[in-house]
Design an enzyme around this catalytic site. Structure first.
Site, PDB file in Angstrom:
ATOM      1  N   ASP A 161      90.284   1.945  39.710  1.00 44.60           N
ATOM      2  CA  ASP A 161      90.278   2.427  41.082  1.00 44.60           C
ATOM      3  C   ASP A 161      91.204   3.633  41.190  1.00 44.60           C
ATOM      4  OD1 ASP A 161      88.650   0.316  41.566  1.00 44.60           O
ATOM      5  OD2 ASP A 161      89.996  -0.732  42.945  1.00 44.60           O
TER       6      ASP A 161
ATOM      7  N   ASP B 132      79.647  -5.569  49.904  1.00 44.65           N
ATOM      8  CA  ASP B 132      80.970  -6.145  50.107  1.00 44.65           C
ATOM      9  C   ASP B 132      80.905  -7.054  51.321  1.00 44.65           C
ATOM     10  OD1 ASP B 132      81.725  -4.377  48.068  1.00 44.65           O
ATOM     11  OD2 ASP B 132      82.216  -2.813  49.514  1.00 44.65           O
TER      12      ASP B 132
END
EC number: 5.3.1.16
Length: 241
Positions: free
Chosen positions: A8, A129
């Site tokens: 990330d 998500d």
């Protein structure tokens, strides 16, 4: 079964968040390219990259870093975060990325997903998500009433290559992934599903392996690898047994 280490990106660094909270950041490396090499050297067959800054801004922020990662490793790279138009998809593919992950835009603008799946077949993945079965959009900032399974089925009809399912309530919390919701989503589609969020022990890898016959193709793994919960090599042994 494919285990995919996550990188990330925030401000050019390799970080991890807890439950997608941009204010709860741990920096694990200031050199994400070297981190990608490390995972590839340890047996990763694919690298998962997220432009966290891009997810918030709605456009690529760390493109040069992503390009450097794709050039540094001999395994496919998949990228998500802030991909909201076809030009961005093309830029990432031109940069050497193998798969482009669409999130918010896939839900808010369904015709966009259909268009890019037609234009770039086998290159489009959708990230779903969710929390308690409901989708979260805009870098997890907005919880909606959209049903995750219904959204997965729509994505499948549009021709996506794979789906990444993240339980945002467990992401970065080292609490184990949501077995039941992951199984339910994988059973509802024929498209390969990758679990994400909460994988923290080798027992979680064994549970994933048990779901392989039900459509779970693998997992994206983050904090557990960075904090030494297990080694990638040990996890791969279980996943490929």
């Amino acid at each position: 079964m494919l285990l995919i280490p996550a990188i990330d990106l925030k401000n050019g660094h390799c970080v991890r968040l807890r439950q997608g909270n941009m204010d709860d950041v741990t920096v694990f490396s200031e050199d994400p390219v070297e981190m990608a090499r490390k995972w590839a050297d340890e047996g990763a067959e694919r690298i998962h990259v997220v432009d966290l800054d891009g997810a918030i801004k709605g456009q690529p922020v760390n493109l040069k870093v992503v390009e450097a990662i794709a050039s540094a490793v001999d395994v496919p790279v998949q990228i998500g975060g802030g991909i909201r138009d076809e030009e961005t998809v093309q830029r990432y593919l031109n940069a050497g990325v193998a798969y482009v992950i669409i999130g918010t835009k896939a839900i808010n603008t369904p015709h966009f997903l259909r268009d890019v799946c037609l234009e770039y077949p086998r290159h489009i993945i959708v990230s779903l998500d969710a929390k308690d079965g409901r989708l979260a959009l805009n870098g997890w900032a907005k919880l909606t009433h959209f049903d995750a399974i219904e959204a997965a089925q729509h994505c499948e009809r549009d021709g996506v290559e794979a789906l990444i399912y993240t339980d945002i309530g467990r992401d970065g919390m080292m609490a184990g992934f949501n077995v039941e919701s992951t199984r339910a989503l994988a059973q509802a589609v024929n498209t390969p599903v990758f679990a994400s969020g909460g994988v923290s022990t080798l027992d979680d890898i064994r549970k994933l392996k048990d779901l392989e016959g039900e459509g779970v193709a693998g997992a994206v793994i983050g904090r557990a690898l960075y904090e030494g919960g297990f080694t990638l090599a040990d996890a791969v042994k279980i996943a490929t047994a």
